[in-house]
Design an enzyme around this catalytic site. Structure first.
Site, PDB file in Angstrom:
ATOM      1  N   ASP A  44       0.823  -1.561   0.240  1.00 48.63           N
ATOM      2  CA  ASP A  44       0.050   0.030  -0.124  1.00 48.63           C
ATOM      3  C   ASP A  44       0.446   1.453  -0.029  1.00 48.63           C
ATOM      4  O   ASP A  44       2.017   1.220  -0.009  1.00 48.63           O
ATOM      5  CB  ASP A  44      -1.192   0.149   1.022  1.00 48.63           C
ATOM      6  CG  ASP A  44      -2.007  -1.341   1.038  1.00 48.63           C
ATOM      7  OD1 ASP A  44      -2.500  -1.676  -0.009  1.00 48.63           O
ATOM      8  OD2 ASP A  44      -2.432  -1.844   2.251  1.00 48.63           O
ATOM      9  N   PRO A  45       0.578   2.466  -0.361  1.00 46.18           N
ATOM     10  CA  PRO A  45       1.272   4.054  -0.321  1.00 46.18           C
ATOM     11  C   PRO A  45       1.765   4.231   1.363  1.00 46.18           C
ATOM     12  O   PRO A  45       2.790   5.108   1.368  1.00 46.18           O
ATOM     13  CB  PRO A  45       0.113   4.770  -1.125  1.00 46.18           C
ATOM     14  CG  PRO A  45      -0.683   3.898  -1.944  1.00 46.18           C
ATOM     15  CD  PRO A  45      -1.408   2.491  -0.990  1.00 46.18           C
TER      16      PRO A  45
END
Length: 306
Positions: A44-45
């Site tokens: 995920d970012p």
């Protein structure tokens, strides 16, 4: 002069926070001058840490990396629930956590260790009737995902829980190390710990530190891409980490590269064996049955593997 052979190998990248895994792939493509770059699982970012990228012919090895066990370092915040089960999502509920003991916290994590049925976070890339779950959540839909079988080898607390006040609410931050199978959602571990304690929980930090035999300490800094041309771990060196090895003489290497079955001095195996030539090239992945090697996956033999 003939053009240089395309590079092939595995690139280990330490992904910075705030960018997507696909951003890292795009940076690697520019740094290496090739479009043929794939990944063995995203982050995920919000998360940082190890991404394993395959370059050139070595993208064929990624199939065998995807399912390897993983290690993460994470911080779980107890006392607050978010829509995404991590810090990127809006807080949807607060609950007093002052009376939660350290022993209860340890028990909440210990109860998730083993072969478990884990419900993934609703804000995930899992498809529901053809649409990503996160897209349905963002559209205001209620999404319920089916539980999945995962194995959580261990959840270890690495420091004393920190009792804080955030936005006027009592919360507890807990640092953990998780060793688990592929497919495990660390956000779900945070959520489920909070649920079992009756106070809610979500992830505030996540770093992937290992995938199988690959460690983030070996990785290049993703922030340096594409300005610096990174060094690849060659196909043969990668295969030696992943599989048993059979060494081939020159005749055997040529025969196997031509698709022939060849006799080898290796015990029979159900899984792949890396067939490596005298000059260090990975010729292919083979299965050995009754002393005969049969190709499962072949690799270029013109020096293009790097």
């Amino acid at each position: 002069m003939a053009p240089p052979a395309p590079q092939s190998g595995i690139l280990l990248v330490d992904k910075p926070q705030g960018i997507t895994s696909h951003d890292v792939v795009a940076r690697a493509r520019r740094a290496l001058g090739t479009r043929k770059v794939g990944h063995a699982g995203t982050l995920d970012p919000m998360a940082t840490g190890l991404l394993v990228l395959g370059v050139g012919a070595s993208t064929r090895l990624l199939t065998y990396v995807v399912g390897l066990g993983k290690e993460y370092r994470a911080t779980v915040r107890l006392g607050a629930s978010t829509v995404s089960d991590d810090a990127d999502g809006e807080v949807v509920a607060w609950a007093p956590s002052r009376t939660v003991s350290d022993a209860a916290i340890d028990a909440a994590f210990a109860g998730q260790v083993g072969d478990v049925q884990q419900v993934p976070s609703a804000v995930s890339a899992i498809k529901v009737d053809g649409r990503r779950a996160y897209a349905r959540v963002r559209a205001g839909e209620d999404v319920e995902l089916a539980p999945r079988s995962v194995t959580i080898e261990s959840i270890t607390r690495t420091a004393e829980p920190r009792r804080l006040v955030v936005d006027g609410h009592d919360v507890i931050d807990v640092d953990i190390v998780v060793r688990c199978s592929s497919g495990t959602y660390i956000r779900a571990i945070a959520r489920d710990a909070g649920t079992s304690l009756g106070v809610g929980g979500h992830l505030t930090a996540l770093r992937r530190t290992a995938i199988g035999p690959f460690a983030v300490t070996e990785a290049v800094d993703g922030a340096s891409l594409p300005d610096e041309r990174p060094e690849l771990l060659g196909a043969a060196a990668t295969a030696e980490r992943l599989f048993p090895v059979v060494r081939l003489d020159a005749v055997g290497a040529v025969a196997l590269s031509q698709g022939k079955r060849i006799p080898v001095e290796h015990s029979d195996t159900a899984g792949p064996v890396a067939a490596i030539a005298e000059d260090g090239r990975l010729i292919g992945l083979v299965r050995v049955d009754r002393g005969i090697a049969r190709t499962l996956v072949n690799f270029p033999t013109d020096g293009a593997e790097g």
